[in-house]
Design a protein around this motif. Structure first.
Motif, mmCIF file in Angstrom:
data_model
loop_
_atom_site.group_PDB
_atom_site.id
_atom_site.type_symbol
_atom_site.label_atom_id
_atom_site.label_comp_id
_atom_site.label_asym_id
_atom_site.label_seq_id
_atom_site.Cartn_x
_atom_site.Cartn_y
_atom_site.Cartn_z
ATOM 1 N N LEU A 22 0.834 -1.200 0.000
ATOM 2 C CA LEU A 22 0.000 0.000 0.000
ATOM 3 C C LEU A 22 0.869 1.251 0.000
ATOM 4 N N TYR A 23 1.815 1.316 0.934
ATOM 5 C CA TYR A 23 2.616 2.529 1.054
ATOM 6 C C TYR A 23 3.580 2.698 -0.105
ATOM 7 N N ALA A 24 3.908 1.619 -0.802
ATOM 8 C CA ALA A 24 4.754 1.734 -1.983
ATOM 9 C C ALA A 24 4.016 2.395 -3.147
ATOM 10 N N ARG A 25 2.692 2.264 -3.174
ATOM 11 C CA ARG A 25 1.939 2.866 -4.277
ATOM 12 C C ARG A 25 1.195 4.138 -3.860
ATOM 13 N N PHE A 26 1.131 4.382 -2.549
ATOM 14 C CA PHE A 26 0.396 5.538 -2.046
ATOM 15 C C PHE A 26 1.157 6.813 -2.383
ATOM 16 N N PRO A 27 0.528 7.786 -3.049
ATOM 17 C CA PRO A 27 1.256 8.992 -3.460
ATOM 18 C C PRO A 27 1.435 9.974 -2.308
ATOM 19 N N PRO A 28 2.443 10.841 -2.380
ATOM 20 C CA PRO A 28 2.598 11.869 -1.358
ATOM 21 C C PRO A 28 1.486 12.908 -1.474
ATOM 22 N N VAL A 152 -12.013 10.587 -1.779
ATOM 23 C CA VAL A 152 -11.857 9.890 -3.052
ATOM 24 C C VAL A 152 -10.793 10.641 -3.854
ATOM 25 N N ASP A 153 -9.673 9.999 -4.073
ATOM 26 C CA ASP A 153 -8.572 10.636 -4.769
ATOM 27 C C ASP A 153 -8.825 10.591 -6.274
ATOM 28 N N PRO A 154 -8.533 11.684 -6.983
ATOM 29 C CA PRO A 154 -8.759 11.680 -8.433
ATOM 30 C C PRO A 154 -7.930 10.640 -9.176
ATOM 31 N N ARG A 155 -6.896 10.104 -8.505
ATOM 32 C CA ARG A 155 -6.083 9.065 -9.144
ATOM 33 C C ARG A 155 -6.705 7.691 -9.041
ATOM 34 N N GLY A 156 -7.885 7.605 -8.418
ATOM 35 C CA GLY A 156 -8.648 6.366 -8.514
ATOM 36 C C GLY A 156 -8.700 5.499 -7.279
ATOM 37 N N PHE A 157 -8.379 6.026 -6.109
ATOM 38 C CA PHE A 157 -8.474 5.227 -4.891
ATOM 39 C C PHE A 157 -9.204 6.029 -3.814
ATOM 40 N N SER A 173 -8.843 3.547 19.313
ATOM 41 C CA SER A 173 -8.500 2.601 18.269
ATOM 42 C C SER A 173 -9.082 3.128 16.959
ATOM 43 N N VAL A 174 -8.219 3.361 15.983
ATOM 44 C CA VAL A 174 -8.609 3.947 14.707
ATOM 45 C C VAL A 174 -8.507 2.886 13.622
ATOM 46 N N ARG A 175 -9.554 2.790 12.802
ATOM 47 C CA ARG A 175 -9.532 1.858 11.669
ATOM 48 C C ARG A 175 -9.591 2.659 10.376
ATOM 49 N N ALA A 176 -8.575 2.456 9.527
ATOM 50 C CA ALA A 176 -8.513 3.105 8.228
ATOM 51 C C ALA A 176 -8.655 2.055 7.133
ATOM 52 N N GLU A 177 -9.318 2.432 6.063
ATOM 53 C CA GLU A 177 -9.529 1.534 4.930
ATOM 54 C C GLU A 177 -9.047 2.215 3.649
ATOM 55 N N TYR A 178 -8.344 1.459 2.819
ATOM 56 C CA TYR A 178 -7.779 1.984 1.575
ATOM 57 C C TYR A 178 -8.243 1.079 0.438
ATOM 58 N N THR A 179 -8.965 1.633 -0.504
ATOM 59 C CA THR A 179 -9.532 0.837 -1.588
ATOM 60 C C THR A 179 -9.005 1.334 -2.933
ATOM 61 N N PHE A 180 -8.318 0.440 -3.646
ATOM 62 C CA PHE A 180 -7.836 0.707 -4.998
ATOM 63 C C PHE A 180 -8.642 -0.169 -5.962
#
Length: 232
Positions: A22-28, A152-157, A173-180
């Motif tokens: 995830l972090y390898a593809r996640f943009p700054p 919703v990022d314009p790059r599609g995720f 306790s925080v739950r984050a979800e990342y959908t590509f």
């Protein structure tokens, strides 16, 4: 896995629940611009918790020298072009040298453990040059309240903070979800909200003081050694 932290999804998961893929593809985001505007051109930056180089690589492109530190070998394998990569927990780092800039991003200052926060800030203080600075990323004012929320990022995720649940002693306790389009990840971690006074007190215990808020929302702060005059 660190207590209260977990992650799901393809690829390796670090002890704090971060997914390497995830972090390898996640943009700054705007982090590289904020950092570049706050420090001297060409500065040598000690990046604490570099991950896969999400911020490292844009800083290198801007002409900074970066020493990247992370506890995950899998994360550091993705970092390219850094002056050095060092695998160690941040709190254990003691290089015996000082840097123009020490960077503590990714809301690490909000660790649930006050002793660990003290150790993280001590690492910052012992590695910053007398005329250098420490850049710290804080949570936004409504981070724990404005839930659920998503971007919703314009790059599609899509990035979603799905829930924030109290677990006691001021810790959530925080739950984050990342959908590509082709994959999905989750991360659950523990975070302690800090008032401005609590944050500044923690800095003071480490021999640091706030020099400037770098963003209007106060998320990025520049700190300097406490003994340095206000003129810096």
């Amino acid at each position: 896995m660190r207590e209260g932290h977990q992650g799901t999804g393809p690829g390796a998961i670090t002890p704090d629940g971060c997914a390497v893929e995830l972090y390898a593809r996640f943009p700054p985001g705007d982090e590289p611009d904020v950092i570049a505007a706050a420090v001297p051109a060409g500065a040598h930056i000690l990046e604490l918790g570099s991950g896969a180089g999400r911020v490292t690589h844009p800083l290198l492109e801007r002409g900074f020298r970066v020493t990247a530190v992370d506890e995950s070998a899998e994360m550091l394998e993705r970092v390219r072009g850094a002056e050095r990569t060092i695998r160690t927990p941040i709190e254990d780092l003691d290089l015996g040298e000082r840097f123009d800039v020490v960077l503590l991003g990714s809301f690490l200052v909000h660790t649930a453990d006050p002793a660990l926060r003290h150790a993280l800030l001590d690492t910052c203080a012992r590695h910053v040059a007398p005329d250098g600075c420490v850049l710290i990323q804080r949570e936004g004012a409504d981070y724990h309240e404005n839930v659920p929320r998503e971007r919703v990022d314009p790059r599609g995720f899509t990035v979603r903070i799905a829930s924030v649940e109290p677990v006691g002693d001021g810790v959530d306790s925080v739950r984050a979800e990342y959908t590509f389009p082709d994959a999905a990840w989750t991360q659950t971690f523990r975070s302690r909200a800090l008032t401005k006074e609590q944050f500044e007190a923690a800095l003071g215990e480490a021999g640091l003081r706030v020099d400037a808020e770098l963003t209007d929302d106060g998320i990025w702060v520049r700190a300097v050694p406490a003994g340095r005059g206000a003129e810096g």
